[in-house]
Enzyme design. Structure first.
Site: not given
Ligand code: UT7
Length: 330
Positions: A116, A256, A286
């Protein structure tokens, strides 16, 4: 070596697919909700390329607009750099496809891949060619069609990404204006946080790879998140330092666009007010290499920048990579 001239953005353009995919549409595909996506990421909708629309198609549209804005013709281009992780094909370079379709018969052309952060790497390379006097006009495109490498069954990733393209033309300027500084970084030890495993020389795209979905983006979201929050502010400060400017001189930060919480955390660390930070994540998700230049091109087109405004472009991505450029608008 004291350089007598600078390199400035003299043209810009963006191109987005027509199809809008909303959070509510995604609720029909995977176990997610509009509420989760909005509150955890800030994304409301994203654009998705048509099946017939490849990276070069969007890139070409953006490039044509940028050339028109710069008031130069394709034959005046000396170099074309395309930053992408989703080229039309493994080779030839998407930059060459654009070179041909533009009729830029005097230009060199190559693709560059820095996740990115690709557009900022491209801008940095182009800047050096122009300010050294080697070239007069360089076209830099950031384009990604992430929908093609997204696993639409994986809610951890499919809600995040969108497709788009934007281009800028760099031309000569006074030494004290245009792109004032470059800061690029990488840490390959974080490569495992964000990758597509198959389709390269390590793991060719055979039936076995396809069976396991190895052609799709895999990401350790929380690891990328932590890294991003730290690096966005650090890189901004480093690029400003290299330009000899302070935070109080920043007119706009163009970060970004991966997650509103990442943008907000960086903004707060830098003590910038929300009006000084450009955001398009809510509308486009993104778009990898395209996120920063689309935000820049849309704001420039809307007349938001005045001559003398100081912009900081800052990003991070797969690699891991990061980068920032300070730009004095002309
Ligand atoms: O360009 C560079 C590329 N990427 C990035 O910059 C991404 C950087 N990271 C992020 O933006 C965040 O980490 C995410 C948006 C990807 C995830 O957010 P988070 O607050 O870090 O959530 P998490 O991965 O810790 O997940 C929390 C919960 C999990 O459930 P449990 O295990 O707590 O029961 C996930 O399974 O949210 C769940 N989850 C979702 N729930 C509903 C993950 N994705 C989803 C979803 N809808 N789409």
């Amino acid at each position: 070596m004291v350089l007598k001239r600078g390199a400035a953005i003299i043209g810009w353009g963006s191109a987005l697919p027509a199809k809008v995919l909303t959070n509510h549409d995604l609720e029909q595909r995977v176990d997610t909700s509009d509420e989760w996506i909005r509150t955890r990421t800030g994304i409301l909708e994203r654009r998705i390329a048509a099946p017939t629309e490849a990276a070069s198609d969007l890139a070409l549209q953006a490039a044509r607009t940028a050339l028109k804005k710069a008031a130069i013709c394709a034959q005046q281009l000396d170099l074309i750099i395309v930053a992408t992780v989703t080229p039309d094909m493994i080779f030839p370079a998407t930059a060459c496809l654009i070179q041909n379709r533009l009729g830029a018969s005097l230009a060199g052309a190559f693709d560059l891949e820095a996740g990115c952060t690709g557009f900022l790497y491209g801008l940095s390379v182009g800047r050096e060619f122009v300010r050294s006097g080697t070239y007069n006009h360089v076209l830099i495109v950031g384009v990604d069609i992430l929908s093609r490498i997204t696993d639409w069954q994986d809610r951890n990733t499919c809600v995040l990404f969108g497709d788009g393209a934007a281009a800028v033309v760099l031309g000569p300027s006074q030494a004290e204006e245009g792109i004032l500084s470059t800061y690029l970084g990488s840490d390959g030890s974080g490569g495992e946080f964000l990758y597509v495993a198959a389709g390269g020389s390590r793991l060719p795209l055979d039936n076995e790879a396809l069976k396991h979905g190895l052609q799709y983006t895999r990401m350790k979201g929380p690891e990328v998140f932590k890294f991003a929050v730290r690096i966005m502010a650090d890189a901004t400060l480093e690029a400003l330092n290299r330009a000899g400017l302070g935070l109080e001189e920043v007119s706009y930060l163009i970060p970004h666009q991966a997650n509103q919480r990442i943008i907000d955390a960086a903004r707060k660390r830098l003590k910038l007010s929300p009006e000084r930070v450009l955001v398009n994540l809510d509308r486009y998700g993104n778009m990898s290499s395209a996120s920063i230049p689309v935000a820049l091109a849309e704001a420039a087109e809307a007349g938001q920048f005045q001559p003398g405004d100081v912009l900081v472009l800052v990003g991070f991505g797969a690699g891991l990579t990061w980068g920032a450029n300070v730009v004095k608008w002309i």
